[in-house]
Design an enzyme around this catalytic site. Structure first.
Site, PDB file in Angstrom:
ATOM      1  CG  HIS A 102      -1.813  -1.141   1.387  1.00 25.48           C
ATOM      2  ND1 HIS A 102      -1.682  -2.061   2.401  1.00 25.48           N
ATOM      3  CD2 HIS A 102      -2.884  -1.539   0.664  1.00 25.48           C
ATOM      4  CE1 HIS A 102      -2.637  -2.973   2.307  1.00 25.48           C
ATOM      5  NE2 HIS A 102      -3.383  -2.690   1.247  1.00 25.48           N
ATOM      6  N   GLY A 124      -2.624  -2.137  -7.266  1.00 25.63           N
ATOM      7  CA  GLY A 124      -1.465  -3.022  -7.257  1.00 25.63           C
ATOM      8  C   GLY A 124      -1.634  -4.183  -8.231  1.00 25.63           C
ATOM      9  NE  ARG A 172      -8.409 -12.162   2.837  1.00 21.40           N
ATOM     10  CZ  ARG A 172      -8.973 -11.380   1.917  1.00 21.40           C
ATOM     11  NH1 ARG A 172      -8.269 -10.929   0.906  1.00 21.40           N
ATOM     12  NH2 ARG A 172     -10.258 -11.051   2.016  1.00 21.40           N
TER      13      ARG A 172
END
Ligand code: AMP
Length: 284
Positions: A37, A147, A187
């Site tokens: 990010h 992304g 995750r």
């Protein structure tokens, strides 16, 4: 750095910046921010006059059996990182305001959404395209950053933006990886130490495919088999070679192709991919 919760306030802020002649860059996320990010935020800050980060864990794009409730939420740390990078506003709408009672409207991109992740997550992409449309309408960006990690999502958003004349430039940036090759993902925090070690077989399989492609291998089966062999320790959802624009399976390797994988490591579903340009022979 402003924190904004409503679409009306967000749009008013964006209109004011536009009236001042500023270009607005936008990075949509679900929070639990990591270096992947951060790379998108840095690019936005560099390439635009002002930048907006959105943090919204979108409940509709999770199927009932998926991880919406336990998805990591680290809002304070996310805002600190965004501020350090130079983000000007964080848009963090509330679920009840995003989806008021009797919500009935969806945006659907056909064909590109049917394979790969769309097969095992059949309602996922229409909820992604819908929420991104709503975020775009609130933030009114000139450029939006995505992304390559979510390669199918990036292709779908690019197509939606073109087909529906959004007039927003979609910028797609490379996958950021851990030093050992694992693609960064919010995750990854779900993985135990043992699962974390096993998860490496996704990137290792893709690295093996890259080696084959770079040494001239052009048979789809040989590439897919090599990745499957490398991924024997996890539960494979798919290993597929598709064309980069339409996301359709290819029988021969020509033009730009995406080699995409998805697998369950324990309960955690992970994805990864590489892009191959058969003309130049370059893997990204
Ligand atoms: P998410 O918060 O997972 O919805 O991701 C928000 C944006 O960050 C999406 O455009 C993702 O593709 C992108 N992203 C997530 N992980 C990575 C990564 N490892 N490298 C680059 N971009 C990423």
């Amino acid at each position: 750095m402003r924190i904004i919760e409503t679409a009306d306030e967000m749009r008013a802020w964006a209109y004011a910046r536009r009236a001042e002649g500023n270009w607005i860059g936008f990075v949509p996320t679900m929070g639990a921010l990591h270096e992947g990010h951060a790379s998108l935020m840095r690019a936005s800050v560099e390439q635009n006059d002002v930048s907006v980060l959105s943090i919204f864990v979108n409940p509709t794009q999770f199927a009932p059996h998926e991880d919406y409730n336990r998805y990591p939420r680290t809002f304070e740390a996310d805002c600190e990182l965004a501020e350090r990078i130079g983000i000007d506003a964080v848009y963090a709408p509330r679920v009840e305001r995003m989806y008021p009672p009797n919500y009935a409207t969806y945006v659907e991109v056909r064909r590109l959404t049917e394979g790969l992740c769309g097969r095992s997550r059949p309602t996922h992409f229409r909820c992604v395209t819908t929420v991104v449309t709503k975020l775009f309408h609130a933030v009114c960006p000139h450029r939006a950053y995505f992304g390559q990690k979510d390669a199918q999502q990036a292709a779908v958003i690019r197509r939606m933006t073109r087909d529906l004349d959004f007039g927003i430039e979609i910028v797609v940036l490379p996958i950021v990886r851990e030093p050992d090759g694992l693609a960064m993902s919010s995750r990854n925090v779900y993985l135990s130490a043992e699962e974390r070690a096993r998860a490496l077989c996704l990137s290792r399989g893709l690295l093996e495919a890259q080696r084959l492609l770079e040494s001239g291998e052009r048979r789809v089966d040989a590439i897919v088999d090599a990745v499957r062999n490398a991924m024997s320790g996890v539960q494979i959802d798919y290993i597929e070679l598709v064309d980069a624009d339409e996301m359709q399976p290819v029988s021969e390797i020509r033009g730009r192709v995406l080699l995409a994988v998805a697998a369950y490591v324990g309960q955690t579903r992970l994805i990864d991919n590489i892009m191959f340009d058969a003309e130049s022979g370059i893997v990204t």
